[in-house]
Design a protein around this motif. Sequence first.
Motif, short mmCIF file in Angstrom:
data_model
loop_
_atom_site.label_atom_id
_atom_site.label_comp_id
_atom_site.label_asym_id
_atom_site.label_seq_id
_atom_site.Cartn_x
_atom_site.Cartn_y
_atom_site.Cartn_z
N MET B 1 0.90 -1.12 -0.03
CA MET B 1 -0.07 -0.26 -0.12
C MET B 1 0.76 1.04 -0.11
O MET B 1 1.09 1.83 1.16
N THR B 12 -5.82 18.87 -1.38
CA THR B 12 -6.63 17.98 -1.30
C THR B 12 -6.63 17.34 0.44
O THR B 12 -7.63 17.18 1.07
N GLY B 24 -5.65 7.55 2.70
CA GLY B 24 -7.03 7.21 2.79
C GLY B 24 -7.41 6.35 1.50
O GLY B 24 -6.62 5.72 0.76
N THR B 25 -8.75 6.51 1.36
CA THR B 25 -9.35 5.57 0.23
C THR B 25 -8.75 5.79 -1.28
O THR B 25 -8.52 4.62 -1.82
N ALA B 29 -6.94 2.39 -3.05
CA ALA B 29 -7.42 1.94 -4.19
C ALA B 29 -6.51 2.23 -5.60
O ALA B 29 -6.43 1.64 -6.67
N ARG B 37 -10.58 5.07 -13.25
CA ARG B 37 -11.30 5.16 -12.00
C ARG B 37 -10.63 6.17 -11.02
O ARG B 37 -11.50 6.90 -10.24
N ARG B 45 -14.58 13.62 -5.75
CA ARG B 45 -14.43 14.64 -4.64
C ARG B 45 -14.54 16.20 -4.83
O ARG B 45 -15.02 16.88 -4.13
N LYS B 48 -18.27 16.62 -4.25
CA LYS B 48 -18.47 16.70 -2.69
C LYS B 48 -18.18 17.92 -2.31
O LYS B 48 -18.98 18.47 -1.42
#
Lengths: 315, 312
Positions: B1, B12, B24-25, B29, B37, B45, B48
């Motif tokens: 990771m 960000t 994080g996410t 991924a 993706r 983001r 959002k």
Amino acid sequence: MTAIAPPRVGEAVLDPGGGRQSRPAGLPSTLAGWLFISPALLLFLVFILGPFVAAMALSLFEYDLLTPAEFTGLANFKALVGDELLLKALGNTFVFAFASVVTHLVGGLVLALAVNRGLNRALSYFVRTAVFFPFLISWAAVALLWRYVLDPTFGLVSHYLTRIGIDPPGWFTDPAWALPSIIGIDFWHTIGYTFLIMLAGLQTVPSEMTEAARVDGANAVQSFFFVTLPLMTPTLFFASVITFIGAFQIFDPVQIITSGGPDNSTITAVMYLYRTGFQAFQIGYASAIALVVFAVIMLVTLLQFWGSRKWVHNA
Amino acid sequence: MSHTPATTRPGTTGPGGPGTTRPGTASAAGTAAAPGRRRRLRVGRLVKSVVLLVFGVLMIAPLVWMITTSLTAPIAAFTLPPRWVPVPFSLQNFADVVDLVPIGRQALNSLVVTVISVVGSLFTASLAAYAFSRIPFRGRDPIFVLLLAALMVPTQLTIIPIFIMMRHLGLIDTLAALWIPALVNVFAIFFLRQYFNTIPRELDEAARIDGAGHLRILFQILLPLAGPALSALAILGFEASWNNYFGPLIFLSSPEKMTLPLGLVSLSAGQGGGPAVVVFAGITMVVLPILVVFLVFQRSFVESVASVGIRG
């Protein structure tokens, strides 16, 4: 990120009995103990327990503060059963409390998830502050402000709705809209509190667990529903208990904005209690209403605790 | 990771949170994700952020409108479309508030009631919490349970008998009717007792060997260590008392005895009530100090609410 600390509730609740007891120094400990609790205990007896018992006693009397009280047995409670206005008030209060719990839990959780990570720092600070700040303003100021914000002629909301082609209703004059308006104002005022509770709850969800789920191939929606949401159920339960208790006692905005009108469409249980006790001075009857409010809050809270075994993680 | 710098767009994910290793996410991924993706995540983001920005602006819009309107000259206020800039600028509305209600006096009343309630209740609660945590005495547990049960009794139930009591004592329309019953705070007793239980008993044993009595142990050892609990209770107690409307509405009637929330409402209603723009100035005068205090002490405010979690 810096504004929120993980909840402290858990760490404070430790070992209620205390394993070892300290030995008394000087005074015998029973005397010392009673001396230390005496100020709080006296005040408690005079201003909480005493009035609680007195309210129960008063509910058996007819009393208007001026003429001597007259014992009437259960007459007040018999009158309560057939009191349509009380029924209306309880109905409104349940609608308000239910709407309040649902909007606060959903709104608070969505906001907390959105702000929790992956957001520009300045934007995150702005959103947190904007959402939380109204909670600190007194209901009196909030109610007065919104009376003007929703004013049909010069109010902000009506003006901008008209501009985008929506004909605004008479927020506080139309019986169909008055209670929803109060629900909306309550959301604006107290969502910051629920938001904060949810943010604190999210800190208890270990990021290793959501990351592990992602590594195992779960998408964002799956990891939310199968990892985050189950771990958030204790927080959701706490928020729903607290929100219901607060919402069932709603009074200030109703009294200030509509006084329960139009056509009693916003009369709530405590509003009715206030009218009966402090405007009509039917002290006995108002005490009976207060006992009903107390009983409903206790009953619903107990039901929530009982039901929590079925859906709260680790309950 | 591994989080490559490419996945962290500037601005960000600012570091400095509880977990700094938390892009994080997206990054989790990111290793396996196709470029498509990743772009979708980035667009997500952005959407959002825009939605949250709009939501935040909508939340404060009523307050901004109130402040700008109160700073506008009375004749020009409330013209449509709504003004977001106070032109022509005027402080007349604030002067009118001072003329119509004794707002300085009312602020002082609020302060008197709040300070006495908060300090007094923390004092009685500290003594009681010490006894419940540190002194084994006969009758302790039943009394503690009795106090806990009282947490469920709502104000509306006890206020009727208290009203009758105050009437007999001749304390109606006095500030004492508000602060005397507020000298006991059952929740504070409970919360402090729990906090005291987390402080190691070895500390008071040591003090006792040095000859300290209960009072010295409480005031010189436990209370200084209970700072976070005391400040959380003080902040929440201040907020509850300062914003209280139900109590003052029932006990107070003359303008020079009123506290701020009741004074504000009286400013808007009845004879001698001011026009909307003066009410706005009144609310602004009450809200602005809270905003300043909040921005300065934001961290403690937020932590107190998160840790104690009672609704105002």
